[in-house]
Design a protein around this motif. Structure first.
Motif, PDB file in Angstrom:
ATOM      1  N   MET A 215      43.493  66.876  23.237  1.00 23.69           N
ATOM      2  CA  MET A 215      44.115  67.142  24.533  1.00 23.69           C
ATOM      3  C   MET A 215      44.911  65.956  25.060  1.00 23.69           C
ATOM      4  N   LEU A 216      44.992  64.870  24.285  1.00 28.34           N
ATOM      5  CA  LEU A 216      45.610  63.641  24.793  1.00 28.34           C
ATOM      6  C   LEU A 216      47.091  63.840  25.146  1.00 28.34           C
ATOM      7  N   GLY A 217      47.768  64.730  24.448  1.00 27.50           N
ATOM      8  CA  GLY A 217      49.189  64.966  24.718  1.00 27.50           C
ATOM      9  C   GLY A 217      49.460  66.041  25.755  1.00 27.50           C
ATOM     10  N   LEU A 218      48.403  66.490  26.424  1.00 23.71           N
ATOM     11  CA  LEU A 218      48.518  67.658  27.316  1.00 23.71           C
ATOM     12  C   LEU A 218      49.580  67.497  28.389  1.00 23.71           C
ATOM     13  N   PHE A 219      49.687  66.295  28.953  1.00 22.15           N
ATOM     14  CA  PHE A 219      50.635  66.094  30.064  1.00 22.15           C
ATOM     15  C   PHE A 219      51.841  65.260  29.643  1.00 22.15           C
ATOM     16  N   GLN A 220      52.157  65.292  28.356  1.00 22.03           N
ATOM     17  CA  GLN A 220      53.302  64.534  27.836  1.00 22.03           C
ATOM     18  C   GLN A 220      54.530  64.721  28.733  1.00 22.03           C
ATOM     19  N   GLY A 221      55.095  63.599  29.207  1.00 14.68           N
ATOM     20  CA  GLY A 221      56.309  63.684  30.017  1.00 14.68           C
ATOM     21  C   GLY A 221      56.080  63.951  31.493  1.00 14.68           C
ATOM     22  N   VAL A 222      54.813  64.025  31.913  1.00 16.91           N
ATOM     23  CA  VAL A 222      54.475  64.314  33.315  1.00 16.91           C
ATOM     24  C   VAL A 222      53.983  63.020  33.970  1.00 16.91           C
ATOM     25  N   PRO A 223      54.307  62.758  35.264  1.00 15.94           N
ATOM     26  CA  PRO A 223      53.766  61.566  35.927  1.00 15.94           C
ATOM     27  C   PRO A 223      52.240  61.542  35.844  1.00 15.94           C
ATOM     28  N   GLY A 224      51.692  60.411  35.478  1.00 15.74           N
ATOM     29  CA  GLY A 224      50.237  60.278  35.351  1.00 15.74           C
ATOM     30  C   GLY A 224      49.715  60.551  33.960  1.00 15.74           C
ATOM     31  N   ALA A 225      50.613  60.948  33.028  1.00 13.98           N
ATOM     32  CA  ALA A 225      50.165  61.298  31.670  1.00 13.98           C
ATOM     33  C   ALA A 225      49.450  60.127  30.998  1.00 13.98           C
ATOM     34  N   ARG A 226      49.967  58.922  31.215  1.00 14.13           N
ATOM     35  CA  ARG A 226      49.362  57.760  30.550  1.00 14.13           C
ATOM     36  C   ARG A 226      47.967  57.496  31.089  1.00 14.13           C
ATOM     37  N   ARG A 227      47.800  57.655  32.408  1.00  8.61           N
ATOM     38  CA  ARG A 227      46.472  57.445  33.003  1.00  8.61           C
ATOM     39  C   ARG A 227      45.492  58.506  32.513  1.00  8.61           C
ATOM     40  N   PHE A 228      45.974  59.745  32.375  1.00  7.76           N
ATOM     41  CA  PHE A 228      45.151  60.830  31.838  1.00  7.76           C
ATOM     42  C   PHE A 228      44.671  60.470  30.426  1.00  7.76           C
TER      43      PHE A 228
END
Length: 325
Positions: free
Chosen positions: A283-296
């Motif tokens: 699930m690590l790539g779930l928010f790819q390109g979204v603000p906060g993705a790195r923190r997630f």
């Protein structure tokens, strides 16, 4: 072929990646994609921990088991077992180029032995009622001419195989690592298009280097189906548009909705002795390109492996993205 089984869009068999947790996660985005297991060798099924290699959640369907092997009797027995376990399809790997695979006489090296492959596929077809398919390269080593590809395909079509999943690169069996074999040999989509033109009665699915649904649509003007591997793994949210853009259905849920839908699954799996990081790593790539993705990503990476880590770790990671958004 079952009318619920479409090869218009498929996710690829990915070693160490497309395990049952990954497929369950992917299925939440798309109801229509056909999902493939990692390659499982005939030896692992016949002599190993069958539960470990074959178990899947009914929610993953339609799901296809990919086999690695070359002995017709063993392939037939494994196909029978796959059908008993409830798989929708069984697929033979003739595309994987790793050394380990060659020494076991399966994977891409089998393209040099089309008659042996045909004997294996024929035995599998005789053993089961579910579809039997093959995944292969456009060629291996110095066998890269179109005539070599059609010789291989014709041998399989002669025993009743109708679905060919073609990785549009050849494989170098000596001198390149599996990773290099995914990147260095040039993509030759035109050879796969030509195959479909010359054999219109066969179902031809294209694989290799496809990174977006726009590219999928372009390929679908030439062939029957597309298979995505690394792009689906690295940017899983693109799967949310598969049903609407490729099947005319409804769009899938948002990444945040999928994360929440994973929580009950995680609780169930932890209760059965699984560890959170075995699930959350997909699930690590779930928010790819979204603000906060790195923190997630960081929160999951740093906390999911800890003893006793549970669904709250995913909930905390999710709050980091929603706060940033």
């Amino acid at each position: 072929m079952s009318d619920t089984l479409s090869h218009r869009f498929c996710t690829a068999p990915l070693m160490d990646w497309s395990d049952r947790h990954c497929r369950y996660f992917w299925r939440l985005f798309s109801k229509r994609a056909t999902l493939y297991t990692e390659m499982v060798t005939t030896g692992a099924i016949l002599h190993g921990d069958r539960e470990k290699y074959l178990q899947f959640d009914a929610a993953e369907q339609p799901v296809a088991l990919q086999l690695g092997g070359s002995d017709p009797r063993e392939l037939a027995e494994c196909a029978r077992i796959a059908e008993q376990w409830g798989y929708s399809e069984v697929n033979l790997n003739c595309g994987c180029p790793s050394d380990r695979v060659q020494s076991g006489r399966f994977g891409a090296c089998l393209m040099a032995e089309p008659e042996l492959v045909a004997a294996g596929l024929a035995a599998m077809r005789e053993a089961v009622a579910i579809p039997v398919t093959v995944k292969h390269r456009i060629g291996i080593d110095d066998m890269e001419d179109y005539a070599g590809l059609t010789r291989f395909v014709e041998a399989q079509a002669a025993v009743g195989i109708t679905t060919f999943i073609v990785h549009a690169r050849k494989a170098w069996l000596n001198g390149l690592s599996p990773k290099e074999n995914r990147e260095i040999p040039p993509l030759k989509y035109d050879m796969v298009y030509q195959l479909k033109r010359d054999y219109p009665n066969l179902e031809v699915v294209i694989n290799g280097g496809i990174n977006s649904l726009d590219e999928c649509k372009q390929h679908l003007q030439q062939v029957d189906g597309v298979m995505l591997g690394r792009a689906a793994y690295q940017v899983p949210a693109l799967l949310a548009q598969v049903d609407s853009e490729l099947f005319g259905g409804e769009a899938g849920p948002s990444p945040a909705e999928v994360a929440r839908q994973m929580l009950p699954y995680i609780e169930r799996e932890l209760a059965r002795g699984q560890r959170l990081n075995h699930i959350s790593r997909h699930m690590l790539g779930l928010f790819q390109g979204v603000p906060g993705a790195r923190r997630f990503r960081r929160h999951l990476s740093e906390n999911a492996h800890r003893p006793g880590a549970g669904p709250e770790v995913l909930e905390q990671a999710l709050s980091l993205v929603t706060q940033a958004a």
